[in-house]
Design an enzyme around this catalytic site. Structure first.
Site, short mmCIF file in Angstrom:
data_model
loop_
_atom_site.label_atom_id
_atom_site.label_comp_id
_atom_site.label_asym_id
_atom_site.label_seq_id
_atom_site.Cartn_x
_atom_site.Cartn_y
_atom_site.Cartn_z
N GLY A 46 -9.64 -0.76 -7.72
CA GLY A 46 -10.42 0.47 -7.84
C GLY A 46 -9.82 1.47 -6.89
N GLU A 47 -10.67 2.07 -6.08
CA GLU A 47 -10.19 3.03 -5.10
C GLU A 47 -10.64 2.54 -3.73
OE1 GLU A 47 -8.11 5.30 -6.42
OE2 GLU A 47 -7.68 5.61 -4.31
N SER A 48 -9.68 2.13 -2.91
CA SER A 48 -10.05 1.48 -1.66
C SER A 48 -10.88 2.38 -0.74
CB SER A 48 -8.81 0.96 -0.93
OG SER A 48 -7.85 1.96 -0.78
N ILE A 80 -1.11 -0.89 -11.21
CA ILE A 80 -1.69 0.44 -11.44
C ILE A 80 -1.87 1.12 -10.08
CG2 ILE A 80 -3.62 1.73 -12.42
CD1 ILE A 80 -4.20 -0.83 -14.14
N ARG A 81 -1.08 2.12 -9.82
CA ARG A 81 -1.10 2.80 -8.50
C ARG A 81 -1.24 1.74 -7.40
NH1 ARG A 81 -5.10 6.69 -7.42
NH2 ARG A 81 -3.58 7.65 -6.07
N GLU A 97 -6.90 -9.68 -13.83
CA GLU A 97 -8.11 -9.58 -14.69
C GLU A 97 -7.87 -8.68 -15.90
OE1 GLU A 97 -7.54 -7.90 -12.06
OE2 GLU A 97 -8.47 -5.91 -12.18
N HIS A 130 -3.08 -6.74 -11.21
CA HIS A 130 -4.41 -6.96 -11.80
C HIS A 130 -4.44 -8.13 -12.79
CE1 HIS A 130 -6.55 -3.18 -10.64
NE2 HIS A 130 -5.32 -2.71 -10.54
N ARG A 176 -0.45 1.73 0.63
CA ARG A 176 -1.13 2.16 -0.60
C ARG A 176 -0.18 2.95 -1.51
NH1 ARG A 176 -6.13 5.64 0.49
NH2 ARG A 176 -6.36 5.35 -1.76
N CYS A 208 -5.42 -5.69 -5.95
CA CYS A 208 -5.07 -4.27 -5.81
C CYS A 208 -5.88 -3.62 -4.68
CB CYS A 208 -5.21 -3.57 -7.15
SG CYS A 208 -4.21 -2.09 -7.26
N1 GLN Z 1 -4.45 3.26 -5.51
C1 GLN Z 1 -5.64 2.52 -5.22
C2 GLN Z 1 -5.95 2.53 -3.73
O1 GLN Z 1 -5.12 2.86 -2.96
C3 GLN Z 1 -5.54 1.10 -5.70
C4 GLN Z 1 -5.35 1.10 -7.19
C5 GLN Z 1 -5.97 -0.06 -7.90
O2 GLN Z 1 -6.80 -0.80 -7.35
N2 GLN Z 1 -5.61 -0.20 -9.14
O3 GLN Z 1 -7.02 2.21 -3.33
#
Ligand code: GLN
Length: 192
Positions: A46-48, A134-135, A173, A171, A105, A78
């Protein structure tokens, strides 16, 4: 066996789905109380920054650390890997610091923000694992006691384990390959 899946933000539903497919009871966790009687915890991607903020807001940090102290396994994917790390290079987001790794990150730059690549993971078996990035973060360095489980061809570390902590930069999942989840469940069962 009951596995908690941190459901503050991000790809938690997908983890719950995989666990259910493996006939494991999965509990979405938003509040400290929901961690009671869980045998392990998954922290999703997600977004840390958001996950970190929500962990603080809902008072989850102490409970998660208590669970880790009791030797309950945790699996971070992630952003979840970022949350389990001891620190983030060039960033002050608060992490749980449960694993002796330093992460970076959004480590793959714009050209490769999202990509999929097969990665050898000897601890699973001979068949490479489909890595969905993903990112994604990477593991910049790790201390003694951390076992590297997977690297990209350029040697970048993208999966690791330390005692009862398991992390992937990618990921699992989001694939239909459940080997990482099964490996984690084996950790919970004390088999590996
Ligand atoms: N870019 C997100 C972060 O730095 C991590 C991306 C992800 O969990 N798919 O938190």
């Amino acid at each position: 066996m009951r596995i908690g899946v941190l459901a503050s933000q991000g790809a938690f539903a997908e983890h719950i789905k995989v666990l259910n497919q493996l006939n494991v009871d999965a509990v979405p966790v938003r509040l400290p109380l929901e961690l009671t009687d869980t045998d392990g915890l998954i922290i999703p991607g997600g977004e840390s920054t958001s996950i970190s903020r929500l962990i603080a807001e809902y008072g989850l940090e102490d409970e998660i650390k208590k669970l880790a102290g009791e030797g309950k396994p945790m699996f971070g994917t992630c952003a979840g890997m970022i949350m389990l790390s001891r620190d983030i290079s060039g960033n002050t987001t608060r992490t749980l610091g449960l694993m002796d790794i330093r992460v970076k990150r959004n480590a793959f730059g714009r050209q490769r923000e999202s990509f999929e690549t097969d990665i050898p993971v000897p601890v699973l078996d001979d068949k490479p694992f489909p890595g969905v990035f993903i990112r994604a973060p990477l593991i910049e360095s790790c201390e003694a006691g951390v076992e590297v489980l997977a690297r990209l061809p350029d040697n970048t570390i993208v999966a690791a384990r330390q005692d009862k902590m398991l992390v992937t930069a990618f990921h699992p999942e989001l694939t239909d390959d459940s080997r990482f989840h099964r490996y984690f469940l084996d950790m919970v069962a004390g088999k590996v």
